[in-house]
Motif scaffolding. Structure first.
Motif, short mmCIF file in Angstrom:
data_model
loop_
_atom_site.label_atom_id
_atom_site.label_comp_id
_atom_site.label_asym_id
_atom_site.label_seq_id
_atom_site.Cartn_x
_atom_site.Cartn_y
_atom_site.Cartn_z
N CYS A 6 45.47 -53.26 106.41
CA CYS A 6 46.58 -52.94 105.51
C CYS A 6 47.88 -52.78 106.30
O CYS A 6 47.86 -52.53 107.50
N ALA A 7 48.99 -52.90 105.60
CA ALA A 7 50.31 -52.74 106.22
C ALA A 7 50.48 -51.35 106.81
O ALA A 7 51.23 -51.16 107.77
N SER A 8 49.76 -50.36 106.27
CA SER A 8 49.84 -48.98 106.77
C SER A 8 49.16 -48.82 108.13
O SER A 8 49.30 -47.79 108.77
N GLY A 9 48.43 -49.84 108.56
CA GLY A 9 47.71 -49.77 109.82
C GLY A 9 46.24 -49.44 109.67
O GLY A 9 45.47 -49.54 110.63
N THR A 10 45.82 -49.03 108.48
CA THR A 10 44.41 -48.75 108.27
C THR A 10 43.63 -50.05 108.11
O THR A 10 44.18 -51.07 107.70
N ARG A 11 42.37 -49.98 108.48
CA ARG A 11 41.49 -51.13 108.38
C ARG A 11 40.26 -50.72 107.60
O ARG A 11 39.73 -49.63 107.80
N HIS A 12 39.81 -51.59 106.71
CA HIS A 12 38.64 -51.31 105.88
C HIS A 12 37.71 -52.51 105.95
O HIS A 12 38.10 -53.62 105.61
N THR A 13 36.49 -52.28 106.41
CA THR A 13 35.49 -53.35 106.41
C THR A 13 34.59 -53.12 105.21
O THR A 13 34.08 -52.01 105.00
N ALA A 14 34.40 -54.17 104.43
CA ALA A 14 33.58 -54.07 103.23
C ALA A 14 32.91 -55.41 102.97
O ALA A 14 33.32 -56.44 103.50
N THR A 15 31.89 -55.36 102.14
CA THR A 15 31.26 -56.59 101.66
C THR A 15 31.78 -56.83 100.26
O THR A 15 31.60 -56.02 99.36
N TRP A 16 32.49 -57.96 100.12
CA TRP A 16 33.13 -58.35 98.87
C TRP A 16 32.28 -59.40 98.19
O TRP A 16 31.84 -60.35 98.83
N THR A 17 32.04 -59.25 96.91
CA THR A 17 31.25 -60.20 96.13
C THR A 17 32.18 -60.89 95.15
O THR A 17 32.93 -60.23 94.43
N GLY A 18 32.09 -62.22 95.14
CA GLY A 18 32.93 -62.96 94.22
C GLY A 18 32.66 -64.45 94.27
O GLY A 18 31.71 -64.90 94.90
N VAL A 19 33.51 -65.18 93.62
CA VAL A 19 33.37 -66.63 93.51
C VAL A 19 34.18 -67.29 94.62
O VAL A 19 35.37 -66.99 94.78
N PRO A 20 33.55 -68.19 95.39
CA PRO A 20 34.32 -68.93 96.39
C PRO A 20 35.51 -69.62 95.72
O PRO A 20 35.38 -70.22 94.65
N VAL A 21 36.67 -69.49 96.33
CA VAL A 21 37.91 -69.98 95.72
C VAL A 21 37.82 -71.45 95.33
O VAL A 21 38.23 -71.83 94.24
N PHE A 22 37.25 -72.27 96.19
CA PHE A 22 37.22 -73.70 95.88
C PHE A 22 36.26 -74.03 94.74
O PHE A 22 36.41 -75.05 94.08
N ASP A 23 35.30 -73.14 94.45
CA ASP A 23 34.42 -73.34 93.30
C ASP A 23 35.17 -73.17 91.97
O ASP A 23 34.73 -73.69 90.94
N LEU A 24 36.29 -72.45 92.00
CA LEU A 24 37.09 -72.28 90.80
C LEU A 24 37.64 -73.62 90.30
O LEU A 24 37.95 -73.77 89.13
N PHE A 25 37.75 -74.58 91.22
CA PHE A 25 38.36 -75.86 90.88
C PHE A 25 37.35 -76.88 90.37
O PHE A 25 37.69 -78.05 90.19
N ALA A 26 36.12 -76.48 90.08
CA ALA A 26 35.09 -77.42 89.62
C ALA A 26 35.53 -78.20 88.40
O ALA A 26 35.32 -79.41 88.32
N ASP A 27 36.16 -77.54 87.43
CA ASP A 27 36.61 -78.22 86.21
C ASP A 27 38.08 -78.62 86.25
O ASP A 27 38.50 -79.50 85.51
N ALA A 28 38.86 -77.97 87.12
CA ALA A 28 40.29 -78.27 87.20
C ALA A 28 40.58 -79.43 88.14
O ALA A 28 41.62 -80.05 88.05
#
Length: 157
Positions: free
Chosen positions: A47-69
């Motif tokens: 973050c811009a404040s200098g803090t760092r956060h490690t996490a496991t994020w679950t979601g849709v790969p960005v390029f998969d969003l373009f399957a129909d577009a």
């Protein structure tokens, strides 16, 4: 880290849709987004404040969003925009491992924040990880175009 998400936990519905602009425009409802195959990414957000956060994020790969577009082979950048107009322009190579995340460490983002989704990529600075993603647009920029000219980073990220 790339792992397919285990859907044994009931899915929390997403209320907001995402507009995907590639060769054509497609609006994905929250239910359609949650219905796409999800993957996990373990990413440290600085973050811009200098803090760092490690996490496991679950979601849709960005390029998969373009399957129909559709996605043109000439695409050089993705413009990712939030509901409040915050907008970044990301090099397509930096976005290669990106996801539009809807959960962090197994908890739906909307349960802890006033937004439901977040653009997350391993090599993208924390201030450029758009919160509350409302649109993703593929762009083929001319080499003389400054990608930052397409941004509006003065909105609250």
């Amino acid at each position: 880290m790339h792992a397919h998400h285990d859907r044994s936990r009931p899915a929390t519905p997403l209320s907001e849709s995402i507009l995907v602009r590639g060769d054509s425009r497609v609006s994905l409802s929250g239910a359609e987004l949650r219905g796409l195959p999800a993957e996990d990414r373990t990413v440290t957000v600085a973050c811009a404040s200098g803090t760092r956060h490690t996490a496991t994020w679950t979601g849709v790969p960005v390029f998969d969003l373009f399957a129909d577009a559709g996605l043109d082979d000439e695409t050089t950048h993705l413009v990712v925009e939030s509901a409040d107009g915050y907008r970044v322009c990301i090099d397509v190579y930096a976005a290669f491992d990106a996801v539009v995340a809807y959960a962090r460490d197994g908890t739906p983002i909307g349960e802890e924040h006033d937004y439901e989704t977040r653009f997350i990529a391993p090599d993208v600075d924390g201030s450029r990880t758009v919160k509350g993603v409302r649109a993703v647009e593929a762009r083929a920029l001319d080499p003389t175009t400054d990608p930052e000219s397409l941004e509006d980073i003065f909105k609250k990220p």
